[in-house]
Design a protein around this motif. Sequence first.
Motif, PDB file in Angstrom:
ATOM      1  N   VAL A  43       0.851  -1.186   0.000  1.00 22.91           N
ATOM      2  CA  VAL A  43       0.000   0.000   0.000  1.00 22.91           C
ATOM      3  C   VAL A  43       0.885   1.234   0.000  1.00 22.91           C
ATOM      4  CG1 VAL A  43      -1.814   1.265   1.210  1.00 22.91           C
ATOM      5  CG2 VAL A  43      -1.820  -1.241   1.209  1.00 22.91           C
ATOM      6  N   VAL A  44       0.705   2.058  -0.998  1.00 22.25           N
ATOM      7  CA  VAL A  44       1.526   3.255  -1.184  1.00 22.25           C
ATOM      8  C   VAL A  44       0.610   4.472  -1.196  1.00 22.25           C
ATOM      9  CG1 VAL A  44       3.141   4.447  -2.719  1.00 22.25           C
ATOM     10  CG2 VAL A  44       3.250   1.948  -2.489  1.00 22.25           C
ATOM     11  N   VAL A  45       0.966   5.471  -0.412  1.00 21.24           N
ATOM     12  CA  VAL A  45       0.224   6.728  -0.374  1.00 21.24           C
ATOM     13  C   VAL A  45       1.179   7.854  -0.722  1.00 21.24           C
ATOM     14  CG1 VAL A  45      -1.102   8.339   1.051  1.00 21.24           C
ATOM     15  CG2 VAL A  45      -1.391   5.872   1.366  1.00 21.24           C
ATOM     16  N   SER A  46       0.892   8.527  -1.808  1.00 20.87           N
ATOM     17  CA  SER A  46       1.721   9.649  -2.260  1.00 20.87           C
ATOM     18  C   SER A  46       3.193   9.250  -2.355  1.00 20.87           C
ATOM     19  CB  SER A  46       1.553  10.848  -1.308  1.00 20.87           C
ATOM     20  OG  SER A  46       2.139  12.012  -1.851  1.00 20.87           O
ATOM     21  N   GLY A  47       3.439   8.079  -2.926  1.00 22.25           N
ATOM     22  CA  GLY A  47       4.798   7.616  -3.141  1.00 22.25           C
ATOM     23  C   GLY A  47       5.458   6.976  -1.944  1.00 22.25           C
ATOM     24  N   ALA A 322     -10.947  -3.511   3.614  1.00 19.34           N
ATOM     25  CA  ALA A 322     -10.719  -2.474   4.627  1.00 19.34           C
ATOM     26  C   ALA A 322      -9.756  -1.394   4.139  1.00 19.34           C
ATOM     27  CB  ALA A 322     -10.198  -3.114   5.905  1.00 19.34           C
ATOM     28  N   VAL A 323      -8.693  -1.799   3.458  1.00 16.46           N
ATOM     29  CA  VAL A 323      -7.714  -0.825   2.967  1.00 16.46           C
ATOM     30  C   VAL A 323      -8.361   0.114   1.964  1.00 16.46           C
ATOM     31  CG1 VAL A 323      -5.612  -0.568   1.584  1.00 16.46           C
ATOM     32  CG2 VAL A 323      -5.690  -2.252   3.427  1.00 16.46           C
ATOM     33  N   ASP A 324      -9.110  -0.452   1.022  1.00 17.79           N
ATOM     34  CA  ASP A 324      -9.737   0.378  -0.012  1.00 17.79           C
ATOM     35  C   ASP A 324     -10.796   1.301   0.569  1.00 17.79           C
ATOM     36  OD1 ASP A 324      -8.403  -0.768  -2.427  1.00 17.79           O
ATOM     37  OD2 ASP A 324      -9.334  -2.588  -1.662  1.00 17.79           O
ATOM     38  N   ARG A 325     -11.478   0.838   1.601  1.00 20.26           N
ATOM     39  CA  ARG A 325     -12.482   1.709   2.227  1.00 20.26           C
ATOM     40  C   ARG A 325     -11.827   2.938   2.839  1.00 20.26           C
ATOM     41  NH1 ARG A 325     -16.674  -2.509   5.246  1.00 20.26           N
ATOM     42  NH2 ARG A 325     -17.676  -3.243   3.345  1.00 20.26           N
ATOM     43  N   ILE A 326     -10.676   2.743   3.457  1.00 17.20           N
ATOM     44  CA  ILE A 326      -9.973   3.896   4.015  1.00 17.20           C
ATOM     45  C   ILE A 326      -9.468   4.798   2.896  1.00 17.20           C
ATOM     46  CG2 ILE A 326      -7.845   4.588   5.196  1.00 17.20           C
ATOM     47  CD1 ILE A 326      -8.377   2.456   7.252  1.00 17.20           C
ATOM     48  N   LEU A 327      -8.904   4.210   1.850  1.00 13.17           N
ATOM     49  CA  LEU A 327      -8.388   5.013   0.740  1.00 13.17           C
ATOM     50  C   LEU A 327      -9.499   5.818   0.073  1.00 13.17           C
ATOM     51  CD1 LEU A 327      -5.887   2.479  -0.862  1.00 13.17           C
ATOM     52  CD2 LEU A 327      -5.321   4.559   0.411  1.00 13.17           C
ATOM     53  N   ALA A 328     -10.751   5.361   0.195  1.00 10.79           N
ATOM     54  CA  ALA A 328     -11.885   6.062  -0.412  1.00 10.79           C
ATOM     55  C   ALA A 328     -12.488   7.119   0.502  1.00 10.79           C
ATOM     56  CB  ALA A 328     -12.966   5.052  -0.801  1.00 10.79           C
ATOM     57  N   THR A 329     -11.877   7.387   1.661  1.00  6.40           N
ATOM     58  CA  THR A 329     -12.437   8.354   2.605  1.00  6.40           C
ATOM     59  C   THR A 329     -12.511   9.747   1.982  1.00  6.40           C
ATOM     60  OG1 THR A 329     -11.521   7.121   4.476  1.00  6.40           O
ATOM     61  CG2 THR A 329     -12.169   9.410   4.879  1.00  6.40           C
TER      62      THR A 329
END
Length: 354
Positions: A43-47, A322-329
């Motif tokens: 899981v990568v957020v903003s690099g 769960a990961v995708d649900r958070i990423l869709a916040t």
Amino acid sequence: MTTRREFIGNAAAGLAGAVFVGCDFLGAGHVQAQDAPARRRNVVVSGRRVTTVDVHAHCAFPEATALMGVKPEPPNLVMADERIRDMDAQGIDVEALSINPFWYKADRDVAQAVIKLQNEKLAELCAAKPDRFVAFATMALQYPDLAVAQLEQGVNKLGLRGVSVGAHVEGLELADPKFHPVWAKAEEMGALVFIHPVPESNKRLAGNGGLGNTIGFPLDTTIALSHLIYEGTLDKFPGLKICASHGGGYLGSYPERSDAVCDAFPGRCTAPLKRKPTEYLKQLYYDSIVFSPEAMRHLIAEVGVGQIVLGTDYPFAWNKTAVDRILATPGASDAELAAMLGDTACRLLWIKPA
């Protein structure tokens, strides 16, 4: 006496050759052919690679449940090779394991034996896979003096990362003064307390829809947290760190009523509180098991994004994305997404990010 470091080192050495197959997970009498492992999702957020931590993941040990004459249900509560495959597929780096209490009815000797075995098994499992698992200690909360000792032993000697408790103990609320010594010790140690509902038999929750879980579980958590607030427990132990399962139940959906009751009916709020009831919600932590982006947005609006941590309820199928649900916040910044995915849980559970 074996120290915490020695215990973890010895357990890891003793389990270094374990083969993770079948229902044994910590070893097997024979090796079975395995399918090619699924690719691990990073899981990568903003690099930035984020260490994702699931604070709500269950397990059970048949050796411990047998002491109470029960079997783990469902069977996949027993650790097996499929768990890591599922974690990899979902993008979960670390699970914080907890065991739902089934020993609150046990007498002192049986409860002591169950907890000793469980906590040692949890520590061994985590030592064998330290990059994938941490665990909450279990304790016989019905015997507070014993629970305090088990909390200290579990965290200080076995390397566990907090403690899991039921939302009540055979009908006795967590806010009961009987449990104050336990909360005092948890506050002193900085140990996170993970609260999970306890199944109950209630005729009104029978019938279609599985209401005992569907609404009974979040209601159980709501009642437990409300007592901790209104009885002044959170005032008495302001440094106590609590994580509530299932998004904290219903409190985040209807919080203003908790404030309004003291204005509308002051005679019903006889214990003086230092703050409004809703303000205490902002010091608690909540797993992310809510079911829509709007529900997550609203919970964040009520309690603050820094109080949300990732949860799946594994192996129960409530939250496979769960990961995708958070990423869709909606509206969450990259830093806020990273905090919910794992940064906050790493801090609470003393996990060093990868």
